[in-house]
Design a protein around this motif. Structure first.
Motif, short mmCIF file in Angstrom:
data_model
loop_
_atom_site.label_atom_id
_atom_site.label_comp_id
_atom_site.label_asym_id
_atom_site.label_seq_id
_atom_site.Cartn_x
_atom_site.Cartn_y
_atom_site.Cartn_z
N PRO A 1 7.26 1.96 -14.08
CA PRO A 1 6.64 0.63 -14.18
C PRO A 1 5.14 0.76 -14.36
O PRO A 1 4.49 1.60 -13.74
N GLY A 2 4.59 -0.06 -15.22
CA GLY A 2 3.16 -0.04 -15.45
C GLY A 2 2.49 -1.24 -14.84
O GLY A 2 3.14 -2.18 -14.38
N GLY A 3 1.18 -1.24 -14.81
CA GLY A 3 0.45 -2.37 -14.25
C GLY A 3 0.37 -2.33 -12.75
O GLY A 3 0.86 -1.41 -12.09
N HIS A 4 -0.24 -3.36 -12.19
CA HIS A 4 -0.44 -3.44 -10.75
C HIS A 4 0.89 -3.66 -10.05
O HIS A 4 1.69 -4.47 -10.50
N SER B 1 0.83 -1.22 0.00
CA SER B 1 0.00 0.00 0.00
C SER B 1 0.86 1.26 0.00
O SER B 1 0.60 2.22 0.72
N LEU B 2 1.89 1.26 -0.84
CA LEU B 2 2.84 2.37 -0.84
C LEU B 2 2.18 3.68 -1.25
O LEU B 2 2.51 4.74 -0.73
N GLY B 3 1.24 3.62 -2.22
CA GLY B 3 0.58 4.84 -2.65
C GLY B 3 -0.19 5.49 -1.52
O GLY B 3 -0.06 6.70 -1.28
N ARG C 1 -3.58 0.54 -7.11
CA ARG C 1 -4.49 -0.32 -7.86
C ARG C 1 -4.03 -0.58 -9.28
O ARG C 1 -4.07 -1.71 -9.77
N ILE C 2 -3.57 0.47 -9.98
CA ILE C 2 -3.25 0.31 -11.41
C ILE C 2 -1.79 0.59 -11.72
O ILE C 2 -1.38 0.48 -12.88
N GLY C 3 -1.00 0.97 -10.74
CA GLY C 3 0.40 1.27 -10.99
C GLY C 3 0.64 2.76 -11.15
O GLY C 3 -0.29 3.55 -11.34
N ALA C 4 1.92 3.13 -11.10
CA ALA C 4 2.28 4.55 -11.07
C ALA C 4 2.22 5.23 -12.43
O ALA C 4 1.97 6.43 -12.51
N ARG C 5 2.46 4.47 -13.51
CA ARG C 5 2.69 5.10 -14.81
C ARG C 5 1.53 5.97 -15.26
O ARG C 5 1.69 7.17 -15.52
#
Length: 473
Positions: free
Chosen positions: A458-461, A136-138, A332-336
């Motif tokens: 990085p993309g994605g979860h 849960s870094l975000g 949920r969806i990644g940082a990108r």
């Protein structure tokens, strides 16, 4: 990683986050409060603006010297002890600043504050990420960044209230209750962790390379904001020296490996590497542009420093509102894609300033700043969070230090660039609105470049396995 370790307790991580926020508020608020008080300090201490500027500069340079030592200090003393030491140092510096008798003594005491703040800033993220085991870094970055979001909103207002009703000494005494409450909470509720290596030796050579590198870079970049820009000897010579020292540190650290002041082998982790580059570029594209906003309000709109600070509140409100949402989306969806969307919103919130003048309705400016603030919050959280993905617990302090340095140097570089752009535009276009319009076009363009660079994130979860795992056994 220790595959048999128990899942981290995210409630404990959030508790750690709230504990460090209480103390961290002092360091973050102090910067924004003092920023609006420099003119008053110059008058009350019978000195010039050029000298009183060192009240801010000395603090930032002390930060630059101290930040690189935090990883070693945590290994030597443990996270809880180091956090309490930092709070105590900042508390001492605040009290000493309130007792300053002239500009020189105030500048010296600000160095003491800067040492405490330099420890606190990266350690906040380190303690929370380690407590959470990288999950849960975000959301957690949104929590830890709360003081950063509230500082621009409340700091100028609080500073104005203090200066209108009290003496300047209370600009620093206001930190005392935050520090005392932070010390009590840390003593009672932070986990009593043992030092990772209680006998760890400080990498003296690395410190003598990296800290002067950061300081000389910041000093040169600060001087480049004056007339003459990067062509001044006191700008380009310190910057060349800083780059040379930085290269020497990289070579030294590579040889020293895990005995180095900062183990640069952590750059093998692509999430950290991409975050580092983007935080540096973000500092140039975004925070450098923030130099223009108060100058526009004061130089073109005719407001005073406090008025400019109040007009910037919508930007802080926007940042505050978007933090939690961007943190959840990042988890949920990644940082990108969150970062790219954030840069797009920043661009929308910057573009209208390419056409502003002295008659632009205030409500247009306020709405635009609110939108820009939403983008700032949406960008900052995922870029900070992604830096810690896939790291072992022992690597988290290095990531905290490196991301802090990237933001600090990038922001200083951006400030210098936009100061030079504005000065050059004023030389050719006069002192009206046109130079600001040109500079804001550059800000918009650099935001687009940053959005493209965000594709490297990085993309994605995010990985489901805890990144900052407990210490290896």
């Amino acid at each position: 990683m220790n595959a048999t370790s128990q899942p981290p307790d995210l409630s404990a991580a959030k508790r750690t986050g709230w504990i460090v926020i209480v103390g961290g508020m002092a360091a973050i608020f102090d910067t924004t409060i003092v920023a609006v008080a420099l003119h008053t300090l110059a008058q009350d201490l019978s000195t010039t603006v050029d000298i009183i500027q060192w009240v801010s500069t000395a603090y930032l340079l002390a930060l630059g010297v101290t930040v690189p030592t935090v990883g070693w200090a945590q290994r030597r003393f443990g996270g809880k002890r180091l956090w309490m030491m930092a709070l105590a140092i900042f508390l001492l510096g605040s009290i000493l600043c309130s007792l300053a008798w002239n500009a020189e003594s105030l500048i010296a005491f600000r160095v003491v504050q800067g040492i405490g703040g330099g420890i606190m800033t990266p350690l906040m993220a380190t303690l929370v990420v380690q407590a959470a085991g990288g999950k849960s870094l975000g959301n957690l970055m949104a929590l830890v960044s709360l003081p950063v979001a509230l500082g621009p909103i409340l700091g100028p207002v609080l500073g104005g209230i203090i200066l209108n009703g009290l003496t300047w000494h209370w600009l620093f005494l206001v930190n005392v209750p935050f520090c005392l409450a932070g010390l009590v909470l840390a003593y009672r509720f932070l986990p009593d962790d043992e030092p990772g290596n209680g006998t760890a030796r400080l990498d003296i050579i690395g410190l003598c390379l990296l800290s002067p590198a950061v300081v000389t870079l910041l000093y040169g970049l600060g001087n480049s904001s004056a007339a003459g820009g990067f062509g001044q000897a006191d700008a380009f010579i310190p910057m060349i020296l800083g780059v040379a020292l930085l290269v020497a540190f990289v070579a030294w650290s590579w040889m020293r490996k895990d005995q180095a002041l900062i183990d640069i082998r952590v750059f093998r982790h692509w999430p950290l590497s991409s975050s580092f580059v983007l935080l540096f570029c973000t500092g140039i594209a975004i925070y450098g542009a923030m130099l223009l906003l108060p100058l526009y309000f004061q130089g073109i709109r005719g407001t005073d420093a406090l008025g400019a600070g109040l007009l910037l509140i919508p930007q802080g409100v926007g940042t505050f509102l978007s933090r939690t949402v961007s943190g959840r989306l990042s988890d949920r969806i990644g940082a990108r894609w969150v970062a790219i969307a954030g840069f797009a919103i920043i661009g929308l919130g910057t573009l209208p300033f390419t056409a502003v003048d002295a008659t632009t309705p205030v409500w247009v400016l306020l709405v635009t700043l609110l939108i820009r603030g939403v983008g700032l919050g949406a960008v900052t959280i995922p870029i900070m969070a992604v830096a810690f993905e896939g790291l072992d617990r022992t690597e988290v302090p290095e990531a905290s230090i490196l991301t802090r340095l990237a933001s600090q140097i990038g922001g200083s570089f951006g400030t210098a660039i936009f100061a030079s752009l504005l000065t050059g535009a004023m030389t050719t276009d006069g002192d009206g609105s046109v130079p600001f319009q040109h500079a804001f076009w550059w800000a918009t363009g650099l935001t687009v470049v940053a959005a493209v660079l965000a594709l490297a994130l990085p993309g994605g979860h995010p990985a489901s396995e805890p990144a900052a795992s407990p210490a290896k056994t």
